[in-house]
Design an enzyme around this catalytic site. Structure first.
Site, short mmCIF file in Angstrom:
data_model
loop_
_atom_site.label_atom_id
_atom_site.label_comp_id
_atom_site.label_asym_id
_atom_site.label_seq_id
_atom_site.Cartn_x
_atom_site.Cartn_y
_atom_site.Cartn_z
N GLU A 274 0.85 -1.20 0.00
CA GLU A 274 0.00 0.00 0.00
C GLU A 274 0.88 1.25 0.00
OE1 GLU A 274 -2.14 -0.47 3.67
OE2 GLU A 274 -3.36 -2.12 2.92
N PRO A 275 1.67 1.45 -1.03
CA PRO A 275 2.57 2.61 -1.01
C PRO A 275 1.83 3.92 -1.27
CG PRO A 275 2.74 1.48 -3.11
CD PRO A 275 1.78 0.68 -2.28
N GLY A 276 2.15 4.92 -0.48
CA GLY A 276 1.58 6.24 -0.70
C GLY A 276 2.69 7.21 -1.05
N ARG A 277 3.47 7.59 -0.03
CA ARG A 277 4.53 8.58 -0.21
C ARG A 277 5.49 8.23 -1.35
NH1 ARG A 277 6.23 11.67 4.16
NH2 ARG A 277 5.17 10.13 5.48
N CYS A 344 -0.79 33.28 10.96
CA CYS A 344 -0.49 33.84 12.28
C CYS A 344 -0.15 32.76 13.30
CB CYS A 344 -1.66 34.68 12.75
SG CYS A 344 -2.14 35.89 11.53
N TYR A 372 1.28 14.03 1.07
CA TYR A 372 0.88 14.67 2.33
C TYR A 372 1.10 16.18 2.28
CZ TYR A 372 0.97 9.77 3.51
OH TYR A 372 0.74 8.42 3.49
C1 LIG Z 1 -0.78 5.95 5.48
C2 LIG Z 1 -0.95 4.51 5.16
C3 LIG Z 1 -0.32 3.95 4.05
C4 LIG Z 1 0.63 4.72 3.17
O1 LIG Z 1 1.80 5.03 3.85
P1 LIG Z 1 3.04 5.70 3.08
O2 LIG Z 1 4.03 5.94 4.15
O3 LIG Z 1 2.54 6.96 2.47
O4 LIG Z 1 3.50 4.73 2.05
C5 LIG Z 1 -0.58 2.63 3.75
N1 LIG Z 1 -1.43 1.89 4.52
C6 LIG Z 1 -2.04 2.40 5.60
C7 LIG Z 1 -2.95 1.55 6.38
C8 LIG Z 1 -1.83 3.72 5.95
O5 LIG Z 1 -2.43 4.22 7.04
#
Ligand SMILES: *Cc1c(COP(=O)(O)O)cnc(C)c1O
Length: 417
Positions: A274-277, A344, A372
């Site tokens: 589940e890659p995001g960043r 502020c 993010y």
């Molecule tokens: C935030 C999150 C991700 C993604 O994390 P990254 O650090 O952005 O890769 C994947 N799975 C779950 C459950 C998350 O909460």
């Protein structure tokens, strides 16, 4: 991939100059590279080769519809954490069989919404949630696929706010309780056990905690199998770090995937990530313009038109983003400065103690802001949220228009007189 390119004295993303983007769309503005987004996905895809896997982009990192649709077209699935994110990925055309639902506080209506959409799997984080999913699924006349999010008690050695895999964290089911809860899930009428899930934190800069967590959940999968509970997949969550500073050396996508696939042995399990960043972080920058230079007896401030409402990571996590001045002033003009926004709050800084040569009206690029950034933005100080632009070759596409002031209070009303 390097996002910011300098060519013939001009700074550009792909083949579009940032000057031109600032002129056309204004600042502050998030700018992403389509090629960099595609590259990140493709590297995950290639690293898994023919190993059974699923890449589930974590929507919360950047939930712009154009980015979701791009990843969907490439074959990505999605990891969502709310009904809002479910609606977004469906609006982007996602196939529900490639959506998993994570998060510690799924509401009844969110679960019903996800059941109705027939998503692939719920990553369940507690016993009461398991019971709720089973009951609601039974009411709907379906069986929901579930994996239990196990907390492997592994220290991700990252910022405490984004570390999620320790015993004291609110996330997941304690490792030692997982087996008992799987036995219970096996008896519930509304659920079907599909996998095991974990997610130990974000911005991890070494592979060792991933490997340790993976080994713990593999051991759990083996224990389940010996009890006749066969699972199909292990979902290892997200968390792979990116390079924010030049000296950062997080594992590459290839090293990370290898650390997983090499530990499976002969087991016939699909790996989900589940890659995001790591999919979007280095594919985006925040373009902002200098409003004022302000010197106090103590310090020199560079006040820019982006603020903590646009990019909260420095204020929230004390995160460091590389700041590049998009001009060609002489290096002798560089001085130590604090790059701050108009909000502020003294916590409203983009970068502290940077050595930069800047004058009013200069453009600045805040790098590694694709993850993010926009997704955590707010309207604090009644500031409209920034525009978002995706560059594809020599074309720049507006994928989110800058908010208008009127939109900010359109849903408010007065008390009766
Ligand atoms: C935030 C999150 C991700 C993604 O994390 P990254 O650090 O952005 O890769 C994947 N799975 C779950 C459950 C998350 O909460």
């Amino acid at each position: 991939m390097t996002l910011l390119i300098e060519r013939r004295g001009e700074f550009a993303v792909e083949s579009v100059s940032l000057d031109a983007i600032a002129q056309r769309f204004g600042t502050p503005c998030y700018v992403y590279s389509k090629a960099a987004l595609v590259d990140a996905y493709s590297r995950y895809r290639r690293a898994f080769a023919d190993h059974e896997h699923r890449i589930l982009y974590a929507v919360k990192a950047n939930s712009n519809l154009a980015i979701l649709k791009l990843f969907n077209n490439l074959g990505s699935g999605f990891d969502i954490v709310s009904g809002g994110e479910l609606a977004r990925v469906l609006a982007a055309g996602a196939d529900p069989s490639r959506i998993v639902f994570s998060g510690v506080g799924k509401s009844q209506s969110e679960i019903v919404q996800a059941l109705a959409a027939r998503i692939a799997c719920f990553n369940v984080e507690s016993e009461p949630e398991l019971e709720r999913v089973s009951r609601l699924a039974t009411d709907c006349g379906v069986r929901a696929n579930v994996s239990l999010r196990v907390n492997p008690d592994v220290d991700a050695r990252t910022h405490p706010y984004i570390s999620t895999g320790l015993r004291q964290d609110k996330f997941g089911i304690p490792h030692e309780q997982a087996l008992a809860l799987y036995r219970k899930a096996n008896q519930l009428p509304g659920v079907r056990i599909a996998g095991i899930d974990c997610h130990i934190g974000s911005q991890l800069t070494t592979a060792a905690p991933f490997a340790a967590a993976f080994e713990r959940v593999i051991a759990l999968a083996d224990a389940l199998r010996s009890e006749g509970i066969a699972i199909e997949h292990i979902d290892v969550g997200g968390g792979l770090g990116i390079r924010y500073r030049p000296e950062d050396e997080p594992p590459s996508i290839e090293q990370y995937v290898h650390a997983l696939t090499s530990r499976l042995g002969e087991r016939r399990l699909s790996i989900m990530v589940e890659p995001g960043r790591s999919m979007v972080g280095n594919a985006g920058l925040l373009l902002t313009r200098v409003e004022y230079l302000k010197a106090t007896p103590e310090r020199s401030f560079v006040v820019v038109d982006a603020a903590m409402n646009d990019l909260i990571r420095p204020a929230l996590y004390d995160a460091w983003h590389e700041i590049r001045a998009l001009n060609h002033r002489s290096p002798e003009a560089a001085r130590l400065c604090q790059v701050v926004g108009p909000v502020c709050e003294s916590g409203d800084f983009i970068g502290r103690d940077r050595t930069l040569a800047l004058e009013a009206d200069d453009l600045i690029a805040v790098l590694s802001a694709g993850a993010y950034g926009m997704s955590m933005s707010s309207n604090y100080n009644s500031r409209p949220r920034a525009a978002e632009v995706i560059v594809d070759g020599d074309r720049a596409h507006l994928v989110r228009a800058r908010e208008t002031i009127a939109e900010l209070y359109a849903r408010e009303s007065f008390l009766p007189e």
